[in-house]
Design an enzyme around this catalytic site. Structure first.
Site, PDB file in Angstrom:
ATOM      1  N   HIS A  59       0.830  -1.206   0.000  1.00  0.00           N
ATOM      2  CA  HIS A  59       0.000   0.000   0.000  1.00  0.00           C
ATOM      3  C   HIS A  59       0.869   1.262   0.000  1.00  0.00           C
ATOM      4  O   HIS A  59       0.592   2.223  -0.730  1.00  0.00           O
ATOM      5  CB  HIS A  59      -0.928   0.009   1.216  1.00  0.00           C
ATOM      6  CG  HIS A  59      -2.087  -0.924   1.099  1.00  0.00           C
ATOM      7  ND1 HIS A  59      -1.941  -2.295   1.158  1.00  0.00           N
ATOM      8  CD2 HIS A  59      -3.415  -0.687   0.928  1.00  0.00           C
ATOM      9  CE1 HIS A  59      -3.140  -2.860   1.038  1.00  0.00           C
ATOM     10  NE2 HIS A  59      -4.041  -1.918   0.883  1.00  0.00           N
ATOM     11  N   HIS A  73       1.186  -3.929   9.289  1.00  0.00           N
ATOM     12  CA  HIS A  73       2.611  -3.782   9.009  1.00  0.00           C
ATOM     13  C   HIS A  73       3.323  -3.193  10.223  1.00  0.00           C
ATOM     14  O   HIS A  73       2.710  -2.535  11.065  1.00  0.00           O
ATOM     15  CB  HIS A  73       2.851  -2.867   7.803  1.00  0.00           C
ATOM     16  CG  HIS A  73       2.524  -3.494   6.490  1.00  0.00           C
ATOM     17  ND1 HIS A  73       3.316  -4.460   5.914  1.00  0.00           N
ATOM     18  CD2 HIS A  73       1.483  -3.301   5.644  1.00  0.00           C
ATOM     19  CE1 HIS A  73       2.776  -4.823   4.756  1.00  0.00           C
ATOM     20  NE2 HIS A  73       1.674  -4.141   4.569  1.00  0.00           N
TER      21      HIS A  73
END
Length: 404
Positions: A146, A197
């Site tokens: 992303h 993450h």
């Protein structure tokens, strides 16, 4: 003509050489043994930071960051890019499509090569608001796709807008850059907040994204000129697409990353082959653009209402055609075949086989560990290539006939 054939042959030959050398020297395993422990250490070390950020848990932040993650996801770009083509900004659309394919391949290649873990959940709170996020959680962590995609695509969009409008005002350029930086920062913060993450993944996505963006801004003019007016474009891109399957590294355990790459690899091939055939008809620089008298809002809405069902129908038909043709061709050639998803009768128990999913991805285009041709890769590639081709060829033809 000779120089064109030489550089095309050199490019494909270089990829073949890399495949052979990296397989012989076991490059993936050696790089992984060096990088994976270091990344895993930083993932664990970054867990307290995730806890600190998640202390501010609130339904508003859950919705905000989940929404932002959807806006910069691959499915969103897949849905958004056709609208960009039909709005008349064909150059921007094809550049962003190819850049997205490049980012997707690069990011997923590094993910599966390093095979570094995501933050452990629990104890980290992980929020997966959509099916797409649930699938993303099955991938490895480094780099954050992303973040990488946002850096590249928002950065290229800023470059295009400033070049297209030809702003000379330094303050406007600064505002644009500040907005891009803010957006990238929110995406990175959101990925940590959602527990998807760690900081090292975000930094990795940021650095790799900046490198890819700098490279793309150097070559994008040459790539575009090749696609719209080059020679042997379709055959070269077909060979390139096949070789990229073989060049893909084998992860420690299977993840959806290879499937994502296969889909967008098909999208890139469909776009390139379609543009090559219809550039002077539908995609040249003088086509009507949205918000002009030649393409009003009502006409654009009509394009969307015609185009979306058409490309979905083509996607369905392409998949059905591939499921019918590929097994038949394989049987005719005497190639043993199997399918892990699309054709249950070709999988022993009719279920997704964990063992077959363990097959190396270099072999996965054609052969699994059992020596069978896994047709799922070919089916997925043809399915998305057909969809992309319809976006730039079939649908614009319909627009022309319907005076849209």
């Amino acid at each position: 003509m000779e120089s064109i054939a030489v550089w095309q042959g050199a490019t494909l030959g270089g990829i073949v050489a890399w495949i052979v050398i990296s397989s012989y020297l076991n490059v993936t395993r050696k790089l992984r043994s060096f990088l994976q422990p270091w990344v895993a250490h930083h993932v664990i070390a970054g867990t307290p930071l995730i806890f600190q950020i998640q202390k501010y848990q609130h339904w508003f932040f859950d919705a905000l960051f989940s929404g932002l993650s959807c806006v910069v996801s691959v499915p969103f770009y897949t849905a958004f890019l056709p609208l960009l083509f039909w709005s008349g900004h064909g150059r921007l659309a094809r550049q962003m499509t190819l850049l997205m394919a490049f980012c997707d391949y690069s990011g997923n290649t590094i993910k599966d090569m390093v095979s570094a873990p995501r933050p452990s959940s629990p104890p980290v709170r992980r929020i997966t608001a959509t099916k797409d996020e649930e699938d993303n959680a099955l991938e490895y962590g480094l780099p954050s796709s992303h973040t990488l995609n946002t850096v590249c695509l928002s950065g290229y969009l800023l470059h295009y807008v400033l070049s297209y409008i030809q702003y000379e005002d330094v303050s406007m350029k600064f505002v644009g850059l500040a907005l891009v930086c803010l957006f990238v920062g929110l995406i990175g913060l959101g990925r940590i907040y959602l527990g998807m993450h760690s900081l090292i993944d975000i930094i990795g996505g940021l650095v790799i994204g900046l490198v890819i963006l700098a490279f793309w801004l150097t070559v994008h003019e040459h790539v575009d000129n090749f696609i719209v007016s080059g020679q042997n474009v379709t055959s070269f891109w077909a060979a390139l697409s096949i070789l990229l399957f073989f060049a893909y590294p084998t992860p420690e355990i299977p993840t959806p990353s290879f499937e994502y790459h296969t889909a967008f690899n098909g999208v890139a091939f469909g776009i390139v082959s379609g543009i090559q055939q219809t550039y002077h008809q539908f995609h040249h620089e003088a086509v009507a653009r949205i918000f002009t008298p030649q393409l009003t809002i009502s006409n654009f809405v009509g394009r969307v209402l015609v185009g979306i069902p058409t490309i979905l129908l083509v996607k369905f038909c392409s998949k059905a055609l591939a499921k019918w043709i590929l097994p038949g061709v394989s049987n005719t050639l005497g190639i043993p075949i199997k399918s892990t998803n699309y054709i249950p009768t070709l999988n022993g128990n009719g279920k997704k086989s964990d063992e077959s999913k363990q097959s190396g991805y270099i072999q996965r285009l054609f052969f699994s560990q059992q020596g069978s041709f896994d047709v799922d890769t070919g089916i997925r590639f043809i399915q998305y290539a057909g969809l992309a081709w319809s976006v730039v060829d079939l649908v614009p033809s319909l627009f022309s006939h319907l005076s849209l």
